[in-house]
Each structure stands twice: as C-alpha cells, then as structure tokens.
Design a protein around this motif. Structure first.
Motif, PDB file in Angstrom:
ATOM      1  N   GLN A   3       0.845  -1.193   0.000  1.00 52.22           N
ATOM      2  CA  GLN A   3       0.000   0.000   0.000  1.00 52.22           C
ATOM      3  C   GLN A   3       0.881   1.242   0.000  1.00 52.22           C
ATOM      4  O   GLN A   3       1.871   1.313   0.720  1.00 52.22           O
ATOM      5  N   PRO A   4       0.560   2.250  -0.816  1.00 51.56           N
ATOM      6  CA  PRO A   4       1.368   3.476  -0.808  1.00 51.56           C
ATOM      7  C   PRO A   4       1.232   4.220   0.512  1.00 51.56           C
ATOM      8  O   PRO A   4       0.225   4.084   1.218  1.00 51.56           O
ATOM      9  N   GLU A   5       2.244   4.983   0.828  1.00 49.76           N
ATOM     10  CA  GLU A   5       2.201   5.842   2.010  1.00 49.76           C
ATOM     11  C   GLU A   5       1.047   6.835   1.861  1.00 49.76           C
ATOM     12  O   GLU A   5       0.796   7.363   0.777  1.00 49.76           O
ATOM     13  N   LEU A   6       0.344   7.085   2.955  1.00 44.95           N
ATOM     14  CA  LEU A   6      -0.749   8.050   2.964  1.00 44.95           C
ATOM     15  C   LEU A   6      -0.284   9.286   3.729  1.00 44.95           C
ATOM     16  O   LEU A   6       0.196   9.186   4.866  1.00 44.95           O
ATOM     17  N   VAL A   7      -0.416  10.453   3.095  1.00 41.23           N
ATOM     18  CA  VAL A   7       0.081  11.698   3.687  1.00 41.23           C
ATOM     19  C   VAL A   7      -1.056  12.718   3.730  1.00 41.23           C
ATOM     20  O   VAL A   7      -1.739  12.943   2.721  1.00 41.23           O
ATOM     21  N   THR A  27       0.970   9.911   7.684  1.00 38.76           N
ATOM     22  CA  THR A  27       1.852  10.938   8.213  1.00 38.76           C
ATOM     23  C   THR A  27       1.282  12.291   7.811  1.00 38.76           C
ATOM     24  O   THR A  27       0.381  12.377   6.967  1.00 38.76           O
ATOM     25  N   THR A  28       1.815  13.336   8.408  1.00 36.79           N
ATOM     26  CA  THR A  28       1.380  14.683   8.061  1.00 36.79           C
ATOM     27  C   THR A  28       2.578  15.474   7.530  1.00 36.79           C
ATOM     28  O   THR A  28       3.730  15.195   7.866  1.00 36.79           O
ATOM     29  N   ALA A  29       2.276  16.446   6.684  1.00 44.71           N
ATOM     30  CA  ALA A  29       3.315  17.316   6.130  1.00 44.71           C
ATOM     31  C   ALA A  29       2.734  18.713   5.981  1.00 44.71           C
ATOM     32  O   ALA A  29       1.545  18.875   5.689  1.00 44.71           O
ATOM     33  N   ALA A  30       3.568  19.707   6.206  1.00 43.20           N
ATOM     34  CA  ALA A  30       3.124  21.097   6.121  1.00 43.20           C
ATOM     35  C   ALA A  30       3.283  21.618   4.696  1.00 43.20           C
ATOM     36  O   ALA A  30       4.406  21.705   4.191  1.00 43.20           O
ATOM     37  N   PRO A  31       2.194  21.965   4.029  1.00 47.35           N
ATOM     38  CA  PRO A  31       2.309  22.519   2.679  1.00 47.35           C
ATOM     39  C   PRO A  31       2.619  24.008   2.718  1.00 47.35           C
ATOM     40  O   PRO A  31       2.037  24.756   3.504  1.00 47.35           O
ATOM     41  N   GLU A  32       3.545  24.435   1.873  1.00 41.88           N
ATOM     42  CA  GLU A  32       3.873  25.855   1.774  1.00 41.88           C
ATOM     43  C   GLU A  32       3.114  26.407   0.566  1.00 41.88           C
ATOM     44  O   GLU A  32       3.561  26.266  -0.582  1.00 41.88           O
ATOM     45  N   ALA A  51      -6.776  23.078  -2.423  1.00 43.55           N
ATOM     46  CA  ALA A  51      -6.680  21.687  -1.973  1.00 43.55           C
ATOM     47  C   ALA A  51      -5.651  20.929  -2.818  1.00 43.55           C
ATOM     48  O   ALA A  51      -4.794  20.203  -2.285  1.00 43.55           O
ATOM     49  N   GLU A  52      -5.714  21.127  -4.132  1.00 46.37           N
ATOM     50  CA  GLU A  52      -4.746  20.453  -5.004  1.00 46.37           C
ATOM     51  C   GLU A  52      -3.352  21.048  -4.830  1.00 46.37           C
ATOM     52  O   GLU A  52      -2.350  20.315  -4.820  1.00 46.37           O
ATOM     53  N   ALA A  53      -3.262  22.370  -4.680  1.00 44.87           N
ATOM     54  CA  ALA A  53      -1.956  23.006  -4.500  1.00 44.87           C
ATOM     55  C   ALA A  53      -1.265  22.503  -3.237  1.00 44.87           C
ATOM     56  O   ALA A  53      -0.043  22.279  -3.227  1.00 44.87           O
ATOM     57  N   LYS A  54      -2.022  22.309  -2.177  1.00 45.79           N
ATOM     58  CA  LYS A  54      -1.444  21.808  -0.923  1.00 45.79           C
ATOM     59  C   LYS A  54      -0.921  20.386  -1.100  1.00 45.79           C
ATOM     60  O   LYS A  54       0.161  20.042  -0.608  1.00 45.79           O
ATOM     61  N   ALA A  55      -1.699  19.565  -1.802  1.00 44.59           N
ATOM     62  CA  ALA A  55      -1.255  18.192  -2.039  1.00 44.59           C
ATOM     63  C   ALA A  55       0.022  18.175  -2.882  1.00 44.59           C
ATOM     64  O   ALA A  55       0.984  17.458  -2.571  1.00 44.59           O
ATOM     65  N   ARG A  56       0.052  18.971  -3.934  1.00 49.18           N
ATOM     66  CA  ARG A  56       1.223  18.985  -4.815  1.00 49.18           C
ATOM     67  C   ARG A  56       2.445  19.601  -4.129  1.00 49.18           C
ATOM     68  O   ARG A  56       3.585  19.283  -4.468  1.00 49.18           O
ATOM     69  N   ALA A  57       2.209  20.473  -3.154  1.00 46.86           N
ATOM     70  CA  ALA A  57       3.329  21.124  -2.462  1.00 46.86           C
ATOM     71  C   ALA A  57       4.179  20.145  -1.667  1.00 46.86           C
ATOM     72  O   ALA A  57       5.362  20.406  -1.430  1.00 46.86           O
ATOM     73  N   ASP A  64       6.050   8.842  -3.835  1.00 47.23           N
ATOM     74  CA  ASP A  64       5.287   7.620  -4.103  1.00 47.23           C
ATOM     75  C   ASP A  64       4.015   7.534  -3.266  1.00 47.23           C
ATOM     76  O   ASP A  64       3.394   6.472  -3.197  1.00 47.23           O
ATOM     77  N   ALA A  65       3.636   8.634  -2.648  1.00 43.79           N
ATOM     78  CA  ALA A  65       2.527   8.616  -1.691  1.00 43.79           C
ATOM     79  C   ALA A  65       1.188   8.974  -2.329  1.00 43.79           C
ATOM     80  O   ALA A  65       1.122   9.532  -3.422  1.00 43.79           O
ATOM     81  N   LEU A  66       0.140   8.626  -1.607  1.00 42.29           N
ATOM     82  CA  LEU A  66      -1.181   9.203  -1.862  1.00 42.29           C
ATOM     83  C   LEU A  66      -1.315  10.366  -0.892  1.00 42.29           C
ATOM     84  O   LEU A  66      -1.168  10.185   0.327  1.00 42.29           O
ATOM     85  N   ILE A  67      -1.568  11.553  -1.424  1.00 39.10           N
ATOM     86  CA  ILE A  67      -1.540  12.762  -0.602  1.00 39.10           C
ATOM     87  C   ILE A  67      -2.916  13.398  -0.569  1.00 39.10           C
ATOM     88  O   ILE A  67      -3.551  13.611  -1.607  1.00 39.10           O
ATOM     89  N   ILE A  68      -3.365  13.701   0.641  1.00 41.92           N
ATOM     90  CA  ILE A  68      -4.674  14.316   0.857  1.00 41.92           C
ATOM     91  C   ILE A  68      -4.484  15.805   1.093  1.00 41.92           C
ATOM     92  O   ILE A  68      -3.780  16.214   2.023  1.00 41.92           O
ATOM     93  N   GLY A  69      -5.104  16.618   0.253  1.00 35.88           N
ATOM     94  CA  GLY A  69      -5.104  18.061   0.448  1.00 35.88           C
ATOM     95  C   GLY A  69      -6.519  18.543   0.675  1.00 35.88           C
ATOM     96  O   GLY A  69      -7.473  17.989   0.113  1.00 35.88           O
TER      97      GLY A  69
END
Length: 202
Positions: A3-7, A27-32, A51-57, A64-69
């Motif tokens: 399963q890919p990492e979920l962020v 995991t969590t990550a801070a989008p700039e 929402a998309e900009a935060k995920a792409r940031a 390789d993750a699935l990123i939720i923005g």
C-alpha cells in the motif's frame, strides 16, 4: 503490491483528528502554499485550487505517496469570510453572520504523487446561525477564541450553540475534511478503512 504511504498535507489538528477516525496509518506534512484568492475567484474554485496546490506542495518529499489536500472557506451572500485573526474581527464576523445562512465550501484532493493524477471535488455545507445578541457573541469569542477558524466559530466545540440548523451530507465537512467522500476516493486506490487499519505513523 504494498500500500502506498498516505500523507495528510495539513498541520491542522482538526483535520488530523478527523483522519484518525478512519484508523489508517498516515503521516502529516506542512504545505507551503499562498492561500490568497485570485481576483474575483469564486469560493468553490478557490478551495478546489488550494486543496490540489497543498497536495502537490508536499509531493516532492513524498514521491510515491497518496496525498490528501483540503481547504475550506466560509461565505455569506457570496462574500468570502476569512479567518478573523483577532478578537474584534471575530466579533464583527459573528455579528454579520447572526441570524443568517453561512455556506462552507470544502475542497478535497487525493493526489497520486507517483503518477501525478489528482482527483478533486468540493463538498458544500450550510449553517443557519441563530439570532445572536452582542452578549452571546462576546461570551462565545471570549471562551472559544476562534481566531484561526473561518467564520469565527469551531463547530466541534461551543460553536454548536451558535447554530439553529445544519444542512449537508457529511458533518465532518464543517470541521474541515469530508470523510465520506474521502473514503470513496481511497477505496478507488485499494485502501479500505473497513478492512485495514492501523494507528497514525507520527
């Protein structure tokens, strides 16, 4: 295939708490991201874009993750209500909203960083506010200090006392993350909270 990492591309404790309900490792990550709206940008377009900009940031650091923005704004009669930032602005916002309907637009993005494919949507939620007296508004602001909340209230706390009626498909949307729609997106990537679960990684 693993399963890919979920962020979760957010530092919001409220969004983190909502995602924890699904029992998935993440995991969590801070989008700039610059969150200022573009000239004449409607609320729906704004939250979908951010929402998309935060995920792409955060994609570069999680390739390789699935990123939720996610991003949310409140509006009244088409006027976007920002975060008040302080006591006087919060009192003024609640005075404006008292007795009226406030619409929340929450943008959601699930980005497959490996492929660059993003799925985005906007989930609306409507709140009918009570007719509030100045004393009620002041009492609420003094107790809750909702200075970083769009619309100057926290629905997960005392803010519920400000409402006369809620209208929407997912009450989690009001807090900042539409879980019902998110589960559908995750299931499309083979991640099912009903059959797999773990504690958050961080």
């Amino acid at each position: 295939m693993s399963q890919p990492e979920l962020v979760l591309a957010s530092t919001s404790p409220f969004r983190r708490a909502l995602l924890e309900r699904l029992g998935l490792a993440f995991t969590t990550a801070a989008p700039e991201v610059d969150e200022q709206p573009l000239p004449d940008e409607p609320a729906q377009a704004l939250v979908m874009r951010l929402a998309e900009a935060k995920a792409r940031a955060v994609a570069a650091s999680h390739p390789d993750a699935l990123i939720i923005g996610s991003d949310q704004v409140a509006s009244i009669d088409g006027q976007i209500l920002g975060k008040p930032g302080g006591h006087e602005a919060a009192v003024a916002q609640l005075g404006l909203c008292a007795g009226r309907a406030v619409t929340f637009q929450t943008g959601l993005c699930l980005l497959d960083a490996a492929s660059g494919r993003a799925q985005t949507l906007v989930e609306p939620f409507r709140v009918q506010m009570r007719a509030l007296s100045p004393a009620q508004i002041a009492g609420y602001v003094d107790r809750e200090r909702p200075f970083s909340s769009a619309g100057s209230f926290k629905s997960e706390g005392l803010g519920i006392a400000l409402f006369e009626r809620l209208e929407g498909e997912d009450p989690n949307t009001l807090i900042g993350l539409p879980l019902i729609r998110l589960v559908t997106l995750l299931q499309g990537h083979g991640i099912d909270p009903l059959t797999q679960g773990a504690r958050p990684l961080d």
